[in-house]
Design an enzyme around this catalytic site. Sequence first.
Site: not given
Ligand code: NAP
Length: 269
Positions: A45-46, A122-123, A149, A151, A186
């Site tokens: 997804d990334g 995504n967001e 107020r 994070d 938070a």
């Molecule tokens: P990353 O930290 O390498 O990956 C974050 C995880 O989110 C990966 O497992 C990715 O899947 C999964 N993901 C991405 N889009 C998704 C979706 N629409 N539904 C379900 N899972 C999804 O960061 P990145 O690959 O650059 O992705 C950025 C995304 O990380 C941000 O958009 C945010 O949504 C997510 N993120 C999540 C958290 C959390 O869950 N606590 C915290 C920060 C950011 P793949 O392994 O298939 O790439």
Amino acid sequence: MRYVILSKGDPKSEALKHKMMCHMQDFNMIEDAENPEIVISVGGDGTLLQAFHHYSHMLSRCAFVGIHTGHLGFYADWLPHEVEKLIIAINKAEFQVIEYPLLEVIVRYNDEGYETRYLALNEATMKTENGSTLVVDIDIRGQHFERFRGDGLCVSTPSGSTAYNKALGGALIHPSLEAIQLTEIASINNRVFRTVGSPLVLPKHHTCHVKPVDHGTILSTVDHISVKHKNVNAVQYRVANEKVRFARFRPFPFWKRVHDSFISSGESL
Ligand code: NAP
């Protein structure tokens, strides 16, 4: 058919990309990174998020397909052993396109007339640059809603509701709904400071403004992209007019993807 393949860059994804490009040649498909009709991401997804931002200037002219070389993804839902089937399907007939809503983010600065616009698949999040408490006023549809107020804040799309939003306790929203979801990160809640505490789902015609109270420096993320903004007056969030288009060659309902990703991949819904 003009196509481009973007790979995560690891050996497995690169090998699959090479294999696909050989098949594409057999079908006289033209590699065109400038003006593709179909954008294929190979990785997760990334990787699809990166492909989306690369081609976000031409969303009405291209459709995305995701192949996963790791675990099942929400955007990357094709398996490596299915690529021959996928290429035949791409070439067979007109394919179905499904559209998902996007989030529009506009950062406005205290220097009048200056703004930056982003689209998120995504967001988008807002935090402080040094991890201190974010203090912001939230307005919805022009009305003051609350002073937050905590994070930070997360504003997600329906298809992004399964990503960071889910980890924050937000609801999973079907991507056929044109809405955005505002989730707290938070929040501070005690006898003095109060926030609503629940995620808010806003329809297309409701705009949300978030205004920094103390100083105008914020850390903003849009999907995987992180940017520090100074001198911010307010950030506006709403459902974008643009949509992302996914090429669909077989049914794979959203709730089945949720089930297979979070409950069990062995059983069917
Ligand atoms: P990353 O930290 O390498 O990956 C974050 C995880 O989110 C990966 O497992 C990715 O899947 C999964 N993901 C991405 N889009 C998704 C979706 N629409 N539904 C379900 N899972 C999804 O960061 P990145 O690959 O650059 O992705 C950025 C995304 O990380 C941000 O958009 C945010 O949504 C997510 N993120 C999540 C958290 C959390 O869950 N606590 C915290 C920060 C950011 P793949 O392994 O298939 O790439």
